[in-house]
Design a protein around this motif. Structure first.
Motif, PDB file in Angstrom:
ATOM      1  N   THR A  36       0.824  -1.199   0.000  1.00  0.00           N
ATOM      2  CA  THR A  36       0.000   0.000   0.000  1.00  0.00           C
ATOM      3  C   THR A  36       0.860   1.252   0.000  1.00  0.00           C
ATOM      4  OG1 THR A  36      -0.071   0.026   2.409  1.00  0.00           O
ATOM      5  CG2 THR A  36      -1.843  -1.131   1.263  1.00  0.00           C
ATOM      6  N   GLY A  37       0.233   2.356  -0.350  1.00  0.00           N
ATOM      7  CA  GLY A  37       0.898   3.643  -0.219  1.00  0.00           C
ATOM      8  C   GLY A  37       0.895   4.443  -1.498  1.00  0.00           C
ATOM      9  N   PRO A  38       0.618   5.747  -1.390  1.00  0.00           N
ATOM     10  CA  PRO A  38       0.680   6.627  -2.550  1.00  0.00           C
ATOM     11  C   PRO A  38       2.133   6.930  -2.917  1.00  0.00           C
ATOM     12  CG  PRO A  38       0.262   7.882  -0.576  1.00  0.00           C
ATOM     13  CD  PRO A  38       0.264   6.437  -0.166  1.00  0.00           C
ATOM     14  N   GLN A  39       2.333   7.604  -4.024  1.00  0.00           N
ATOM     15  CA  GLN A  39       3.672   7.965  -4.454  1.00  0.00           C
ATOM     16  C   GLN A  39       4.335   8.919  -3.459  1.00  0.00           C
ATOM     17  OE1 GLN A  39       4.663   5.617  -6.673  1.00  0.00           O
ATOM     18  NE2 GLN A  39       5.656   7.238  -7.829  1.00  0.00           N
ATOM     19  N   TYR A  40       3.550   9.802  -2.854  1.00  0.00           N
ATOM     20  CA  TYR A  40       4.092  10.745  -1.882  1.00  0.00           C
ATOM     21  C   TYR A  40       2.967  11.220  -0.974  1.00  0.00           C
ATOM     22  CZ  TYR A  40       2.281  14.034  -5.390  1.00  0.00           C
ATOM     23  OH  TYR A  40       1.493  14.693  -6.296  1.00  0.00           O
ATOM     24  N   VAL A  41       3.372  11.787   0.176  1.00  0.00           N
ATOM     25  CA  VAL A  41       2.401  12.268   1.153  1.00  0.00           C
ATOM     26  C   VAL A  41       1.884  13.635   0.716  1.00  0.00           C
ATOM     27  CG1 VAL A  41       2.082  13.032   3.531  1.00  0.00           C
ATOM     28  CG2 VAL A  41       3.423  10.975   3.051  1.00  0.00           C
ATOM     29  N   HIS A  42       0.585  13.761   0.575  1.00  0.00           N
ATOM     30  CA  HIS A  42      -0.046  15.014   0.163  1.00  0.00           C
ATOM     31  C   HIS A  42      -0.970  15.475   1.290  1.00  0.00           C
ATOM     32  CE1 HIS A  42      -2.022  18.102  -2.027  1.00  0.00           C
ATOM     33  NE2 HIS A  42      -1.573  17.728  -3.217  1.00  0.00           N
ATOM     34  N   PRO A  43      -0.620  16.567   1.986  1.00  0.00           N
ATOM     35  CA  PRO A  43      -1.419  16.983   3.147  1.00  0.00           C
ATOM     36  C   PRO A  43      -2.894  17.189   2.833  1.00  0.00           C
ATOM     37  CG  PRO A  43       0.646  18.174   3.104  1.00  0.00           C
ATOM     38  CD  PRO A  43       0.561  17.411   1.807  1.00  0.00           C
ATOM     39  N   ALA A  44      -3.226  17.653   1.622  1.00  0.00           N
ATOM     40  CA  ALA A  44      -4.619  17.918   1.284  1.00  0.00           C
ATOM     41  C   ALA A  44      -5.438  16.643   1.161  1.00  0.00           C
ATOM     42  CB  ALA A  44      -4.689  18.701  -0.026  1.00  0.00           C
ATOM     43  N   GLY A  95     -10.468  13.444  13.706  1.00  0.00           N
ATOM     44  CA  GLY A  95     -10.126  14.314  14.809  1.00  0.00           C
ATOM     45  C   GLY A  95      -8.710  14.067  15.288  1.00  0.00           C
ATOM     46  N   GLY A  96      -8.308  14.797  16.326  1.00  0.00           N
ATOM     47  CA  GLY A  96      -6.995  14.600  16.905  1.00  0.00           C
ATOM     48  C   GLY A  96      -5.904  15.343  16.155  1.00  0.00           C
ATOM     49  N   ILE A  97      -4.681  14.972  16.433  1.00  0.00           N
ATOM     50  CA  ILE A  97      -3.517  15.681  15.905  1.00  0.00           C
ATOM     51  C   ILE A  97      -3.332  15.473  14.406  1.00  0.00           C
ATOM     52  CG2 ILE A  97      -0.989  15.622  15.980  1.00  0.00           C
ATOM     53  CD1 ILE A  97      -1.244  15.382  19.041  1.00  0.00           C
ATOM     54  N   ARG A  98      -3.652  14.299  13.904  1.00  0.00           N
ATOM     55  CA  ARG A  98      -3.615  14.007  12.469  1.00  0.00           C
ATOM     56  C   ARG A  98      -2.232  14.244  11.857  1.00  0.00           C
ATOM     57  NH1 ARG A  98      -6.668  17.181   9.465  1.00  0.00           N
ATOM     58  NH2 ARG A  98      -7.214  18.709  11.057  1.00  0.00           N
ATOM     59  N   ALA A  99      -1.245  13.507  12.338  1.00  0.00           N
ATOM     60  CA  ALA A  99       0.087  13.551  11.742  1.00  0.00           C
ATOM     61  C   ALA A  99       0.045  13.013  10.316  1.00  0.00           C
ATOM     62  CB  ALA A  99       1.062  12.733  12.584  1.00  0.00           C
ATOM     63  N   LEU A 100       1.078  13.327   9.540  1.00  0.00           N
ATOM     64  CA  LEU A 100       1.122  12.910   8.143  1.00  0.00           C
ATOM     65  C   LEU A 100       1.579  11.471   7.965  1.00  0.00           C
ATOM     66  CD1 LEU A 100       2.728  16.099   6.547  1.00  0.00           C
ATOM     67  CD2 LEU A 100       0.304  15.475   6.632  1.00  0.00           C
ATOM     68  N   ASP A 101       2.492  11.010   8.833  1.00  0.00           N
ATOM     69  CA  ASP A 101       3.044   9.664   8.654  1.00  0.00           C
ATOM     70  C   ASP A 101       3.963   9.352   9.834  1.00  0.00           C
ATOM     71  OD1 ASP A 101       3.473   7.236   7.434  1.00  0.00           O
ATOM     72  OD2 ASP A 101       4.507   8.020   5.674  1.00  0.00           O
ATOM     73  N   PHE A 102       4.324   8.087   9.958  1.00  0.00           N
ATOM     74  CA  PHE A 102       5.412   7.675  10.845  1.00  0.00           C
ATOM     75  C   PHE A 102       6.690   8.244  10.248  1.00  0.00           C
ATOM     76  CE2 PHE A 102       8.095   3.685  12.020  1.00  0.00           C
ATOM     77  CZ  PHE A 102       8.729   4.373  13.032  1.00  0.00           C
ATOM     78  N   ASP A 103       7.440   9.015  11.029  1.00  0.00           N
ATOM     79  CA  ASP A 103       8.566   9.774  10.480  1.00  0.00           C
ATOM     80  C   ASP A 103       9.917   9.116  10.721  1.00  0.00           C
ATOM     81  OD1 ASP A 103       9.168  12.638   9.323  1.00  0.00           O
ATOM     82  OD2 ASP A 103      10.645  12.321  10.916  1.00  0.00           O
TER      83      ASP A 103
END
Length: 291
Positions: free
Chosen positions: A118-126, A132-140
């Motif tokens: 799974t996974g898109p080509q790149y992380v797109h914030p939009a 709800g909650g903090i909503r981080a973009l990914d495991f960094d």
């Protein structure tokens, strides 16, 4: 080809039900499922497993790094075997994991290399889901503890093709900490020395969109009565901005503005205050503790 980024980590927590509530309600993670006493969680937009929680104790039980394909697993399995490192191939891993190669690092940490489906080509914030909650973009990234960081640093560099971005050397020839990368980002794995045996994790880090995102996250933590240990601030090493806090017995970092690094010799630091932050903000005594 090769290792591209961190994939997921398994953390031990004392109270599993309480930890699940915190991770879903406050951090905004999504539960993927439960099996064999483990709860799998996803953060960001790719839908894959980023964190596994298991009951009993604290610290990191294992962590995984993403590789491109099964050919990479075969290549690393051969290299590890030639170095005398025992490996185990698994195909019954978490949702989105096609195949994984498990082994033990010199520090005693259980590690995996994983092929993900799974996974898109790149992380797109939009495109991040509006939960709800903090909503981080990914495991960094992950920062682990070791009584002597050097064997793990050598293992990452010599067998897994990592490069070292920065080193903290409190004395000549002594590695107090090292920040290592498989990608072009400043660090995917960092190692900090600890005098305590049995301590495995310094922090599990989530990627954030911006410094403003850190401010909103701090407000969210405040609404739930979770104190910030240190931050928001900017590190000297790496230059990323940070906020640290404890949850379920483990330390977490929220990190943004992680720089990309050119191939070069690592920067060596011998001044901890400057390495921690050029702003003059220093961590409390608790920052030396681990789980």
């Amino acid at each position: 080809m090769g290792i591209s980024q961190v994939a997921h980590a398994e953390l031990a927590v004392a109270d599993l039900d309480e930890a699940i509530g915190f991770h879903t309600d406050v951090l905004g993670m999504r539960e993927l499922g439960r099996a064999d006493g483990a709860v799998r969680l996803s953060v960001g937009i790719d839908g894959g497993c980023d964190l596994v929680l298991t009951a009993g104790g604290t610290g990191v039980r294992r962590f995984a790094l993403r590789v491109d394909d099964v050919a990479d697993l075969d290549r690393y399995a051969k290299r590890l075997a030639e170095a005398g490192v025992a490996t185990e191939t698994r195909t019954d891993e978490h949702p989105g994991v096609v195949q994984a190669l498990r082994f033990q690092a010199p520090s005693g940490h259980a590690m995996e290399l994983a092929v993900l489906s799974t996974g898109p080509q790149y992380v797109h914030p939009a495109k991040a889901p509006h939960r709800g909650g903090i909503r981080a973009l990914d495991f960094d990234h992950i920062t682990v503890q070791a009584q002597d960081p050097k064997p793990l640093v050598d293992f990452l560099v010599e067998l897994l093709d990592f490069q070292v971005s920065d080193i903290f050397a409190p004395a000549p020839g002594v590695i107090g900490a090292a920040w290592c990368r498989a990608s072009t980002l400043h660090h995917d794995i960092a190692i900090i020395s600890t005098p305590e045996a049995g301590k495995s994790l310094h922090h599990y880090a989530l990627g954030m969109e911006s410094f403003d995102h850190l401010k909103l996250a701090a407000d969210e933590l405040g609404r739930h009565g979770v104190p910030i240990e240190v931050g928001p601030g900017r590190h000297g090493v790496g230059g990323n901005v940070y906020t640290y806090f404890w949850a379920a017995g483990n330390r977490y970092e929220l990190s943004a503005e992680m720089p990309r690094v050119r191939r070069n010799d690592p920067v060596v630091w011998d001044d901890f205050p400057k390495a921690f932050s050029p702003w003059g903000l220093q961590p409390p005594e608790s920052f030396g503790h681990a789980s």
